[in-house]
Design a protein around this motif. Structure first.
Motif, PDB file in Angstrom:
ATOM      1  N   ASN A   1      -1.787  18.670  16.410  1.00  0.00           N
ATOM      2  CA  ASN A   1      -3.143  18.928  16.232  1.00  0.00           C
ATOM      3  C   ASN A   1      -3.758  17.460  16.245  1.00  0.00           C
ATOM      4  O   ASN A   1      -4.749  17.598  17.283  1.00  0.00           O
ATOM      5  CB  ASN A   1      -3.538  19.426  14.839  1.00  0.00           C
ATOM      6  N   ASN A   2      -3.121  16.435  16.321  1.00  0.00           N
ATOM      7  CA  ASN A   2      -3.669  15.185  16.266  1.00  0.00           C
ATOM      8  C   ASN A   2      -3.981  14.934  17.988  1.00  0.00           C
ATOM      9  O   ASN A   2      -4.894  14.002  18.516  1.00  0.00           O
ATOM     10  CB  ASN A   2      -3.079  14.138  15.594  1.00  0.00           C
ATOM     11  N   GLU A   3      -2.740  15.358  18.564  1.00  0.00           N
ATOM     12  CA  GLU A   3      -2.620  15.133  20.063  1.00  0.00           C
ATOM     13  C   GLU A   3      -3.701  15.804  20.790  1.00  0.00           C
ATOM     14  O   GLU A   3      -4.105  15.572  21.922  1.00  0.00           O
ATOM     15  CB  GLU A   3      -1.187  15.298  20.590  1.00  0.00           C
ATOM     16  N   SER A   4      -3.969  17.179  20.049  1.00  0.00           N
ATOM     17  CA  SER A   4      -4.675  18.153  21.045  1.00  0.00           C
ATOM     18  C   SER A   4      -6.449  17.572  20.634  1.00  0.00           C
ATOM     19  O   SER A   4      -7.119  18.162  21.550  1.00  0.00           O
ATOM     20  CB  SER A   4      -4.578  19.551  20.587  1.00  0.00           C
ATOM     21  N   LEU A   5      -6.644  16.749  19.818  1.00  0.00           N
ATOM     22  CA  LEU A   5      -7.935  16.115  19.487  1.00  0.00           C
ATOM     23  C   LEU A   5      -8.475  15.641  20.721  1.00  0.00           C
ATOM     24  O   LEU A   5      -8.017  14.592  21.451  1.00  0.00           O
ATOM     25  CB  LEU A   5      -8.022  15.305  18.318  1.00  0.00           C
ATOM     26  N   VAL A   6      -9.884  15.955  21.168  1.00  0.00           N
ATOM     27  CA  VAL A   6     -10.620  15.278  22.250  1.00  0.00           C
ATOM     28  C   VAL A   6     -10.897  13.884  21.662  1.00  0.00           C
ATOM     29  O   VAL A   6     -11.416  13.683  20.742  1.00  0.00           O
ATOM     30  CB  VAL A   6     -11.678  15.849  22.473  1.00  0.00           C
TER      31      VAL A   6
ATOM     32  N   GLY B   1     -15.763  21.756  37.852  1.00  0.00           N
ATOM     33  CA  GLY B   1     -15.806  20.534  36.964  1.00  0.00           C
ATOM     34  C   GLY B   1     -15.101  20.980  35.820  1.00  0.00           C
ATOM     35  O   GLY B   1     -14.181  21.953  35.537  1.00  0.00           O
ATOM     36  N   THR B   2     -15.120  20.390  34.802  1.00  0.00           N
ATOM     37  CA  THR B   2     -14.625  20.521  33.567  1.00  0.00           C
ATOM     38  C   THR B   2     -15.854  20.081  32.480  1.00  0.00           C
ATOM     39  O   THR B   2     -16.876  19.885  32.520  1.00  0.00           O
ATOM     40  CB  THR B   2     -13.755  19.595  33.151  1.00  0.00           C
ATOM     41  N   ALA B   3     -15.727  21.037  31.435  1.00  0.00           N
ATOM     42  CA  ALA B   3     -16.539  20.822  29.953  1.00  0.00           C
ATOM     43  C   ALA B   3     -15.746  20.837  28.686  1.00  0.00           C
ATOM     44  O   ALA B   3     -14.809  21.469  28.723  1.00  0.00           O
ATOM     45  CB  ALA B   3     -17.466  22.009  30.210  1.00  0.00           C
ATOM     46  N   LEU B   4     -16.391  20.481  27.656  1.00  0.00           N
ATOM     47  CA  LEU B   4     -15.981  20.520  26.301  1.00  0.00           C
ATOM     48  C   LEU B   4     -16.502  21.570  25.869  1.00  0.00           C
ATOM     49  O   LEU B   4     -17.806  21.676  25.748  1.00  0.00           O
ATOM     50  CB  LEU B   4     -16.033  19.206  25.761  1.00  0.00           C
ATOM     51  N   ARG B   5     -15.999  22.655  25.307  1.00  0.00           N
ATOM     52  CA  ARG B   5     -16.381  23.839  24.733  1.00  0.00           C
ATOM     53  C   ARG B   5     -16.589  23.824  23.474  1.00  0.00           C
ATOM     54  O   ARG B   5     -15.639  23.209  22.645  1.00  0.00           O
ATOM     55  CB  ARG B   5     -15.745  25.018  25.285  1.00  0.00           C
ATOM     56  N   ILE B   6     -17.595  24.399  22.518  1.00  0.00           N
ATOM     57  CA  ILE B   6     -17.524  24.565  21.216  1.00  0.00           C
ATOM     58  C   ILE B   6     -18.289  25.571  20.721  1.00  0.00           C
ATOM     59  O   ILE B   6     -18.957  26.226  21.483  1.00  0.00           O
ATOM     60  CB  ILE B   6     -18.217  23.332  20.295  1.00  0.00           C
ATOM     61  N   ARG B   7     -17.628  26.364  19.726  1.00  0.00           N
ATOM     62  CA  ARG B   7     -18.263  27.701  19.308  1.00  0.00           C
ATOM     63  C   ARG B   7     -19.363  27.579  18.673  1.00  0.00           C
ATOM     64  O   ARG B   7     -19.689  26.470  17.746  1.00  0.00           O
ATOM     65  CB  ARG B   7     -17.121  28.381  18.342  1.00  0.00           C
ATOM     66  N   ALA B   8     -20.535  28.369  18.873  1.00  0.00           N
ATOM     67  CA  ALA B   8     -21.559  28.342  17.974  1.00  0.00           C
ATOM     68  C   ALA B   8     -21.508  28.357  16.403  1.00  0.00           C
ATOM     69  O   ALA B   8     -22.168  27.390  15.697  1.00  0.00           O
ATOM     70  CB  ALA B   8     -22.674  29.314  18.393  1.00  0.00           C
TER      71      ALA B   8
ATOM     72  N   PRO C   1     -12.598  18.335  16.371  1.00  0.00           N
ATOM     73  CA  PRO C   1     -11.756  19.355  15.917  1.00  0.00           C
ATOM     74  C   PRO C   1     -12.102  20.540  16.741  1.00  0.00           C
ATOM     75  O   PRO C   1     -11.240  21.602  16.716  1.00  0.00           O
ATOM     76  CB  PRO C   1     -11.594  19.291  14.333  1.00  0.00           C
ATOM     77  N   HIS C   2     -13.368  20.677  17.022  1.00  0.00           N
ATOM     78  CA  HIS C   2     -13.815  22.132  17.468  1.00  0.00           C
ATOM     79  C   HIS C   2     -13.923  21.898  18.914  1.00  0.00           C
ATOM     80  O   HIS C   2     -14.472  23.331  19.473  1.00  0.00           O
ATOM     81  CB  HIS C   2     -15.151  22.441  16.757  1.00  0.00           C
ATOM     82  N   LEU C   3     -13.598  20.780  19.539  1.00  0.00           N
ATOM     83  CA  LEU C   3     -13.946  20.849  20.994  1.00  0.00           C
ATOM     84  C   LEU C   3     -12.728  21.350  21.769  1.00  0.00           C
ATOM     85  O   LEU C   3     -11.631  20.700  21.560  1.00  0.00           O
ATOM     86  CB  LEU C   3     -14.112  19.483  21.550  1.00  0.00           C
ATOM     87  N   GLN C   4     -12.664  21.946  22.879  1.00  0.00           N
ATOM     88  CA  GLN C   4     -11.663  22.217  23.733  1.00  0.00           C
ATOM     89  C   GLN C   4     -12.262  22.000  25.189  1.00  0.00           C
ATOM     90  O   GLN C   4     -13.208  22.443  25.708  1.00  0.00           O
ATOM     91  CB  GLN C   4     -11.365  23.819  23.510  1.00  0.00           C
TER      92      GLN C   4
END
Length: 256
Positions: A13-18, A117-124, A41-44
């Motif tokens: 989980n720590n490695e997956s954090l942005v 491109g790329t983006a960081l996605r987060i749920r509303a 923790p919510h960014l993908q």
């Protein structure tokens, strides 16, 4: 064994954090590290494929995007299917700004333009409670929304009183602010649809810009040769909204 498994899961989980260091989005990069840690923790990270529609007008806003690379165009879609461009964003902003103004539905279509491109996605659902409890993050996003409204207002004014060549110069500058390099992947037809004019009008406008030495047109792309000249040709169509962005969000999140 259970303790070892839990430790492994925590490490993954720590490695997956942005990480904020080296992040491509200027708004997120400008945040206080403690504030960014609330979002992390919510960014993908996701890919933005060219010409993909990431939001439809009238649909609920359930996901927001913070682009790191690429260009997102906002457009009004008329009943006959015609799309008219109203604004652009990229790594300078985010897609989902109506949510911070209290609107839970998309007022415009959002489509990936010019380059993938790329983006960081987060749920509303994850972002809303964070905004409710953190004034600094909320203010940053509201200031960006204000600058985007200024960009939309200048689009309206330009459509009303400025000639096609000035408006074409403006949109090329808006793209140039956000693409990587001086080459913009866009066709005459796309520019015509965006500006609500015939393809032949765009062809004539680009010939004028080429004749002035500002750009060079190729099949499906436009090369910006002299940005200062292009800004001069755009006149008052370009500059005000960009100055508002810098005033509201500078110095940490200025347009490149």
């Amino acid at each position: 064994m259970e303790g070892s498994s839990a430790a492994t899961d925590a490490a993954r989980n720590n490695e997956s954090l942005v990480r904020q260091a080296g992040i491509g989005n200027l708004l997120l990069a400008s945040l206080n590290p403690d504030d960014f840690a609330l979002l992390a923790p919510h960014l993908q990270r996701v890919q933005l494929e060219l010409n993909s529609v990431i939001a439809q007008a009238g649909a609920p806003i359930d996901t927001l995007f913070f682009p790191e690379a690429g260009v997102i165009g906002f457009a009004d879609v008329l009943k006959d299917g015609q799309r008219l461009a109203v604004a652009l964003t990229g790594r300078d902003g985010f897609v989902g700004w109506p949510l911070v103004l209290g609107n839970d539905r998309w007022p415009h279509q959002a489509i990936v333009r010019a380059e993938r491109g790329t983006a960081l996605r987060i749920r509303a659902a994850d972002l809303v409670p964070i905004l409710a409890g953190n004034e600094r993050i909320r203010t940053t996003l509201l200031r960006y929304a204000s600058s985007l409204v200024a960009q939309m207002a200048r689009t309206i004014v330009s459509n009303l009183i400025h000639p096609v060549e000035c408006r074409t110069a403006r949109w090329l500058l808006l793209y140039h602010d956000r693409v990587q390099g001086d080459e913009i992947a866009i066709t005459h037809e796309e520019l015509g649809v965006m500006l609500g004019v015939r393809r032949s009008s765009i062809t004539d406008a680009l010939h004028q810009l080429e004749g002035a030495g500002a750009v060079r047109g190729y099949r499906g792309r436009v090369l910006v040769r002299d940005r200062a000249r292009l800004e001069a040709l755009a006149g008052e169509t370009y500059g005000f909204a960009e100055a508002e962005y810098r005033r509201l969000l500078a110095p940490t999140a200025a347009l490149a």
